[in-house]
Design a protein around this motif. Structure first.
Motif, PDB file in Angstrom:
ATOM      1  N   HIS A 131      86.261 -42.378  -7.520  1.00 26.99           N
ATOM      2  CA  HIS A 131      87.435 -42.265  -8.384  1.00 26.99           C
ATOM      3  C   HIS A 131      87.352 -43.148  -9.625  1.00 26.99           C
ATOM      4  N   ILE A 132      86.549 -44.201  -9.566  1.00 31.26           N
ATOM      5  CA  ILE A 132      86.435 -45.085 -10.721  1.00 31.26           C
ATOM      6  C   ILE A 132      84.987 -45.523 -10.913  1.00 31.26           C
ATOM      7  N   THR A 133      84.658 -45.846 -12.129  1.00 30.12           N
ATOM      8  CA  THR A 133      83.434 -46.582 -12.443  1.00 30.12           C
ATOM      9  C   THR A 133      83.832 -47.673 -13.431  1.00 30.12           C
ATOM     10  N   MET A 134      83.310 -48.854 -13.245  1.00 28.49           N
ATOM     11  CA  MET A 134      83.603 -49.935 -14.192  1.00 28.49           C
ATOM     12  C   MET A 134      82.428 -50.889 -14.274  1.00 28.49           C
ATOM     13  N   GLU A 135      82.213 -51.385 -15.480  1.00 29.75           N
ATOM     14  CA  GLU A 135      81.153 -52.373 -15.683  1.00 29.75           C
ATOM     15  C   GLU A 135      81.688 -53.750 -15.309  1.00 29.75           C
ATOM     16  N   GLY A 165      85.999 -56.143 -17.956  1.00 28.78           N
ATOM     17  CA  GLY A 165      86.759 -56.313 -19.190  1.00 28.78           C
ATOM     18  C   GLY A 165      86.016 -57.218 -20.155  1.00 28.78           C
ATOM     19  N   ASP A 166      86.615 -57.471 -21.299  1.00 22.42           N
ATOM     20  CA  ASP A 166      85.981 -58.281 -22.341  1.00 22.42           C
ATOM     21  C   ASP A 166      86.175 -59.763 -22.042  1.00 22.42           C
ATOM     22  N   TRP A 167      85.340 -60.266 -21.137  1.00 23.22           N
ATOM     23  CA  TRP A 167      85.512 -61.637 -20.654  1.00 23.22           C
ATOM     24  C   TRP A 167      85.251 -62.675 -21.743  1.00 23.22           C
ATOM     25  N   GLN A 168      84.460 -62.335 -22.766  1.00 30.23           N
ATOM     26  CA  GLN A 168      84.150 -63.308 -23.819  1.00 30.23           C
ATOM     27  C   GLN A 168      85.358 -63.622 -24.700  1.00 30.23           C
ATOM     28  N   ASP A 178      78.136 -75.688 -21.174  1.00 34.39           N
ATOM     29  CA  ASP A 178      79.039 -76.830 -21.009  1.00 34.39           C
ATOM     30  C   ASP A 178      79.994 -76.590 -19.840  1.00 34.39           C
ATOM     31  N   LEU A 179      80.653 -77.657 -19.387  1.00 36.35           N
ATOM     32  CA  LEU A 179      81.578 -77.530 -18.260  1.00 36.35           C
ATOM     33  C   LEU A 179      82.739 -76.608 -18.567  1.00 36.35           C
ATOM     34  N   SER A 180      83.154 -76.538 -19.824  1.00 39.14           N
ATOM     35  CA  SER A 180      84.283 -75.688 -20.192  1.00 39.14           C
ATOM     36  C   SER A 180      83.862 -74.241 -20.456  1.00 39.14           C
ATOM     37  N   GLN A 181      82.570 -73.964 -20.321  1.00 40.72           N
ATOM     38  CA  GLN A 181      82.042 -72.632 -20.612  1.00 40.72           C
ATOM     39  C   GLN A 181      81.546 -71.960 -19.328  1.00 40.72           C
ATOM     40  N   VAL A 182      81.181 -70.681 -19.449  1.00 37.59           N
ATOM     41  CA  VAL A 182      80.649 -69.930 -18.308  1.00 37.59           C
ATOM     42  C   VAL A 182      79.385 -69.203 -18.732  1.00 37.59           C
ATOM     43  N   LYS A 183      78.590 -68.815 -17.749  1.00 32.76           N
ATOM     44  CA  LYS A 183      77.377 -68.042 -18.001  1.00 32.76           C
ATOM     45  C   LYS A 183      77.496 -66.680 -17.316  1.00 32.76           C
ATOM     46  N   ALA A 184      76.934 -65.659 -17.939  1.00 33.75           N
ATOM     47  CA  ALA A 184      76.862 -64.338 -17.318  1.00 33.75           C
ATOM     48  C   ALA A 184      75.585 -64.286 -16.482  1.00 33.75           C
ATOM     49  N   LYS A 185      75.723 -64.048 -15.166  1.00 30.44           N
ATOM     50  CA  LYS A 185      74.553 -64.004 -14.281  1.00 30.44           C
ATOM     51  C   LYS A 185      73.979 -62.597 -14.233  1.00 30.44           C
ATOM     52  N   THR A 186      74.823 -61.617 -13.894  1.00 29.29           N
ATOM     53  CA  THR A 186      74.374 -60.228 -13.794  1.00 29.29           C
ATOM     54  C   THR A 186      75.477 -59.306 -14.288  1.00 29.29           C
ATOM     55  N   ILE A 187      75.067 -58.111 -14.692  1.00 30.89           N
ATOM     56  CA  ILE A 187      76.010 -57.051 -15.049  1.00 30.89           C
ATOM     57  C   ILE A 187      75.665 -55.823 -14.211  1.00 30.89           C
ATOM     58  N   TYR A 188      76.657 -55.231 -13.575  1.00 30.15           N
ATOM     59  CA  TYR A 188      76.418 -54.033 -12.761  1.00 30.15           C
ATOM     60  C   TYR A 188      77.581 -53.087 -12.913  1.00 30.15           C
TER      61      TYR A 188
END
Length: 318
Positions: free
Chosen positions: A98-102, A293-296, A304-314
């Motif tokens: 019923h759904i697909t999402m990145e 969603g547009d996490w950026q 940095d501690l206040s930042q995040v990293k993208a590990k994988t996209i599926y």
């Protein structure tokens, strides 16, 4: 204004330079030597950070029964609220076509280093009864939690399935009380507590020094310093309970509280994502948050501690 962490940070840098010199600049040999001494080194840094401190903390207070392990390899009675959650509604819809999402799996940087900023008991824990929370104290609490009925967000209690009373730490209780104020659940009922007068700053000077060295190491792409700092704060957390690797302190309450703070911090990131319009898909471990969603637009990207990293996209539902 907090005093600069310079002299403490220089102690850490000095140890790195010492081992590099002792091993003739051999990065791998210096890295191995630094990791071997991470526990005594971080305890020396902690001791130095407490010189002139406002509070004299207890290093070997009597251990409350609930914090004693049932056996040598067993666990005590405290629930740390480690998250292990995914949106079953989304996964059912995806399996049904019923759904697909990145989806992007985000990694929270240095989760345990951030969690060193938490309310820690200063002295020995004292027992009390009654449904009362004193924000100037910290410890562990036996509570009856309210039913969690928010399908779009994980419960602050993490992966717990068993109903009924449980012993939780200060960060988990404070998060549940915050959720009650937000209208997400009823207020938990506190039955009894083991607490002491508390401070949010006991580890702050040490934390800032490690943050400073880590940030400098990232800017210089210094993997030896990065691994050493990571080993220092992660081993501090893992050995301050009842570990034979650390004979200088025995604070299982601190260990549980710092870990729970890391899990609470991750929940707060999930809440921020949710209230900013992102879809929270999954949350796990100490530092992993899956969102669609547009996490950026919500979280700055970086190390940095206040930042995040993208590990994988599926793609969910592909």
């Amino acid at each position: 204004m907090a005093p600069p962490a310079g002299p403490l940070a220089d102690r850490v840098r000095g140890r790195i330079a010492e081992e590099l010199s002792a091993h003739g600049g051999d990065l791998e040999a210096a890295r191995a030597a630094l990791i071997r001494t991470a526990v005594p080194d971080v305890m020396a840094l902690f001791a130095a950070s407490r010189v002139g401190g406002r509070y004299e903390h207890s290093e070997f207070p009597p251990t409350a029964g609930i914090l004693k392990k049932a056996s040598q390899k067993g666990a005590d009675q405290v629930w740390e609220a480690r998250p292990k959650w995914r949106s079953e509604e989304l996964h059912r819809a995806a399996r049904g076509g019923h759904i697909t999402m990145e989806v992007t799996a985000l990694d929270m940087n240095a989760a345990y280093l951030s969690a060193l900023k938490t309310w820690l008991p200063i002295g020995k824990l004292v027992h009390s009864e009654g449904d009362h929370h004193d924000a100037k104290r910290s410890g562990v609490h036996r509570v009856t939690p309210a039913t969690w009925q928010q399908p779009d967000l994980p419960s602050p209690l993490g992966a717990r399935k068993e109903p009924g009373d449980l012993w939780i730490t200060e960060p988990t209780l404070r998060l549940l009380l915050r959720c009650a104020k937000l209208g997400y659940c009823e207020t938990p009922v506190i039955h009894e507590s083991w607490t002491s007068g508390a401070s949010e700053g006991l580890l702050e000077k040490m934390r800032r020094a490690l943050v400073e060295v880590r940030k400098d190491a990232i800017s210089r792409n210094d993997e030896v310093a990065l691994e050493y700092v990571k080993s220092m704060y992660s081993k501090f957390v893992s050995t301050i309970g009842e570990s034979s690797a650390n004979r200088e302190i025995r604070r299982p309450d601190w260990m549980h509280i710092i870990r729970s703070q890391a899990f609470a911090n991750l929940w707060l990131k999930a809440h921020k994502a949710h209230t900013s319009g992102l879809t929270v898909v999954q949350m796990s471990g100490t530092d992993e948050l899956h969102v669609a969603g547009d996490w950026q637009q919500v979280f700055p990207e970086g190390r940095d501690l206040s930042q995040v990293k993208a590990k994988t996209i599926y793609t969910l539902g592909e």
